[in-house]
Write an enzyme that holds these catalytic residues in place. Structure first.
Site, PDB file in Angstrom:
ATOM      1  CD  GLU A 116      -2.992  -1.111   2.252  1.00 33.67           C
ATOM      2  OE1 GLU A 116      -4.214  -1.516   2.239  1.00 33.67           O
ATOM      3  OE2 GLU A 116      -2.359  -1.229   3.242  1.00 33.67           O
ATOM      4  CB  CYS A 129       2.881   7.399   3.731  1.00 33.05           C
ATOM      5  SG  CYS A 129       3.574   6.157   4.864  1.00 33.05           S
ATOM      6  CB  CYS A 136       6.783  -5.420   8.875  1.00 33.01           C
ATOM      7  SG  CYS A 136       8.139  -4.861   9.864  1.00 33.01           S
ATOM      8  CB  CYS A 140       5.822  -3.029  16.345  1.00 35.90           C
ATOM      9  SG  CYS A 140       7.579  -2.641  15.874  1.00 35.90           S
ATOM     10  CB  CYS A 143       2.474  -2.051  14.018  1.00 32.77           C
ATOM     11  SG  CYS A 143       2.736  -2.158  12.093  1.00 32.77           S
ATOM     12  CB  CYS A 387       0.672   5.759  11.991  1.00 29.09           C
ATOM     13  SG  CYS A 387       1.229   7.389  11.327  1.00 29.09           S
TER      14      CYS A 387
HETATM   15  N1  SAH Z   1       8.734   0.106  10.003  1.00 28.15           N
HETATM   16  C1  SAH Z   1       9.207   1.637  10.346  1.00 28.15           C
HETATM   17  C2  SAH Z   1       8.455   2.302   9.329  1.00 28.15           C
HETATM   18  C3  SAH Z   1       6.968   2.508   9.600  1.00 28.15           C
HETATM   19  S1  SAH Z   1       6.414   4.043   9.973  1.00 28.15           S
HETATM   20  C4  SAH Z   1       9.153   2.065  11.721  1.00 28.15           C
HETATM   21  O1  SAH Z   1       8.399   1.281  12.385  1.00 28.15           O
HETATM   22  O2  SAH Z   1       9.746   2.827  11.987  1.00 28.15           O
HETATM   23  C5  SAH Z   1       5.001   3.933  10.808  1.00 28.15           C
HETATM   24  C6  SAH Z   1       5.042   4.639  12.050  1.00 28.15           C
HETATM   25  O3  SAH Z   1       3.638   4.450  12.574  1.00 28.15           O
HETATM   26  C7  SAH Z   1       6.051   3.850  12.948  1.00 28.15           C
HETATM   27  O4  SAH Z   1       6.562   5.014  14.014  1.00 28.15           O
HETATM   28  C8  SAH Z   1       5.101   3.131  13.717  1.00 28.15           C
HETATM   29  O5  SAH Z   1       5.956   2.409  14.835  1.00 28.15           O
HETATM   30  C9  SAH Z   1       3.982   3.751  14.023  1.00 28.15           C
HETATM   31  N2  SAH Z   1       2.828   2.893  14.254  1.00 28.15           N
HETATM   32  C10 SAH Z   1       2.626   1.314  14.037  1.00 28.15           C
HETATM   33  N3  SAH Z   1       1.251   1.106  14.455  1.00 28.15           N
HETATM   34  C11 SAH Z   1       0.729   2.162  14.694  1.00 28.15           C
HETATM   35  C12 SAH Z   1      -0.703   2.483  15.268  1.00 28.15           C
HETATM   36  N4  SAH Z   1      -1.509   1.300  15.418  1.00 28.15           N
HETATM   37  N5  SAH Z   1      -1.017   3.443  15.529  1.00 28.15           N
HETATM   38  C13 SAH Z   1       0.007   4.657  15.531  1.00 28.15           C
HETATM   39  N6  SAH Z   1       1.163   4.682  14.905  1.00 28.15           N
HETATM   40  C14 SAH Z   1       1.611   3.374  14.673  1.00 28.15           C
HETATM   41 FE1  SF4 Z   2       7.411  -3.386  11.120  1.00 33.40          FE
HETATM   42 FE2  SF4 Z   2       5.139  -2.083  11.967  1.00 33.40          FE
HETATM   43 FE3  SF4 Z   2       7.332  -2.314  13.785  1.00 33.40          FE
HETATM   44 FE4  SF4 Z   2       7.313  -0.594  11.701  1.00 33.40          FE
HETATM   45  S1  SF4 Z   2       5.799  -0.490  13.257  1.00 33.40           S
HETATM   46  S2  SF4 Z   2       8.834  -2.235  12.340  1.00 33.40           S
HETATM   47  S3  SF4 Z   2       6.159  -1.829   9.987  1.00 33.40           S
HETATM   48  S4  SF4 Z   2       5.845  -4.061  12.634  1.00 33.40           S
END
Ligand code: SAH
Ligand code: SF4
Length: 414
Positions: A116, A129, A136, A140, A143, A387
């Site tokens: 996406e 974005c 991934c 996390c 996420c 995000c």
């Molecule tokens: N994988 C990279 C790039 C993704 S950026 C990273 O993790 O940095 C997307 C951002 O959104 C990251 O800071 C991630 O931690 C945050 N994010 C992930 N899930 C989220 C959620 N459910 N609500 C708000 N932010 C979230």
């Molecule tokens: Fe991967 Fe989501 Fe963690 Fe970013 S925030 S490293 S996309 S699992």
């Protein structure tokens, strides 16, 4: 549970492979790679170099996909190119627009992988974005992307292709004459209007879509180099931000070899909580991560590092957490900006978003210590484009199922 965190755990599918019809897609290739492809296809050295320069400009500056319209190439050359190459775009499976104007595209690669991209328009800028992987590996806990089972690195072509497609969709390619460029004496179409490069909608790029960009370092680097090239898409490195969840061993290289702005998904200020919500922390701990930030080439007060901090109710949002955050920033002397992200919910998520009052209070504590701490307004929540909400349908197919489909496709091709 295995601890994630090998530096490059995901197979890179292919560098430059022809499509089913034998033609090579030029999108994502550097000038030098285009030159090499042309030479391999039979052009002599001088021709290959000259045509590569022209093609680079047509592809990335003008957004042209049809060789026939590349008017400064001789007609037979256009046909020769079209037999061997294409200028492709990712397939769009679905395009959605949020009530706040945010747009999300579900894209599909040649081998049927879905990913996406999201465009976020603002009054003074437009941010694309971009995804770096399908899925991934890092899981996390807050996420949605982390729950996808399938992961594959996107190629430079697929990464650059997102930017090209966004420019298509926004109607942002310059129109007009190529006079003055390359061997313009071959130009046949000089009555088109002059092109202008101002007033763009797409002004910024964030590598914050699906995937961990530093687990796909080389492809992300090569793609961003193409995106930053002054003869092509020409986005300045100051308008590009790469976000990492903390792949420490790759951070210095990112600074040296890509040189874009850095964002770090911090999200917690102590080992216990960060281990839980960003499992990569078990491999590369907080101290190591913050030291790598302090050492990031090019970071200074004029070019701050963004620390992303997702606000999770009763998990990481106390006054004490805010004060500890300030202490860490000071201790490592980080030129920092804290981006507070209200948690964006998704089905089955194990957390809730902190209350608005709590977020305000947290922000104030950080702000009063002299560190900027804006709260990010959630965008595109209604279309699951915010995000951490990205998750394509491709995960619904198992690996076995995908292998079976690939085999069927192969068989069908004979
Ligand atoms: N994988 C990279 C790039 C993704 S950026 C990273 O993790 O940095 C997307 C951002 O959104 C990251 O800071 C991630 O931690 C945050 N994010 C992930 N899930 C989220 C959620 N459910 N609500 C708000 N932010 C979230
Ligand atoms: Fe991967 Fe989501 Fe963690 Fe970013 S925030 S490293 S996309 S699992």
């Amino acid at each position: 549970m295995p601890i994630p965190g090998h530096v490059d755990p995901v197979p890179v599918p292919r560098a430059i492979t022809p499509r089913e019809d034998g033609r090579v897609d030029l999108v994502g290739l550097s000038r030098e790679q285009i030159r090499a492809e042309l030479a391999t296809a039979g052009l002599d050295e001088k021709q290959a170099k000259l045509r590569a320069k022209q093609l680079f400009h047509w592809l990335y500056h003008r957004g042209e996909t049809d060789f026939e319209k590349m008017t400064d190439l001789a007609k037979p050359m256009r046909g020769w190119l079209a037999e061997r190459f294409i200028v492709g775009r990712p397939d769009v499976v679905e395009a959605q627009i949020s009530s706040d104007g945010t747009r999300k595209w579900l894209l599909r690669s040649d081998d049927g992988q879905d990913y996406e991209m999201v465009f976020i328009p603002d009054a003074d800028r437009g941010t694309l974005c971009v995804s770096s992987q399908v899925g991934c590996t890092l899981n996390c806990r807050f996420c949605h992307t982390g729950t996808m089972r399938l992961v594959r690195n996107l190629t430079p072509g697929e990464i650059v292709g997102q930017v090209m497609l966004a420019r298509d969709a926004l109607g942002e390619w310059p129109k007009g004459s190529m006079a003055g460029f390359g061997d313009a004496d071959e130009a046949e179409d000089d009555d088109a209007p002059q092109y202008t490069t101002d007033g763009r909608l797409l002004t910024n790029i964030v590598m914050m879509g699906m995937g961990e960009p530093l687990y796909n370092f080389e492809n992300v680097r090569d793609a961003l180099k193409v995106v930053m090239d002054g003869d092509g898409l020409a986005l300045s490195k100051r308008r590009i931000t790469l976000s990492t969840s903390g792949v420490v061993p790759m951070m210095a290289r990112a600074g040296q070899e890509i040189g874009v702005n850095l964002a770090v998904s911090l999200h917690a200020v102590n080992k216990e909580v960060r281990d839980e919500i960003v499992p990569l922390n078990r491999k590369f701990g907080l101290e190591e991560l913050l030291q790598a930030c302090a050492d990031y080439p090019g970071a200074n007060n004029a070019r701050r590092i963004t620390f992303e901090y997702v606000m999770l109710k009763d998990k990481n949002d106390s006054d004490e957490d805010a004060r500890e955050l300030v202490r860490l920033m000071r201790h490592y002397r980080l030129p920092a900006k804290i981006n507070l992200i209200p948690f964006n919910p998704w089905p089955g998520a194990p957390y809730e978003c902190s209350t608005p009052e709590r977020i305000k209070r947290f922000s104030n504590i950080v702000f009063e210590a002299g560190i900027s701490a804006p709260v990010r307004t959630p965008r595109g929540r209604d279309i699951m484009a915010a995000c951490g909400q990205l998750k394509s349908a491709s995960e619904k197919k198992s690996r076995a199922e995908l292998d079976r489909l690939a085999a069927e496709k192969q068989a069908a091709l004979g």
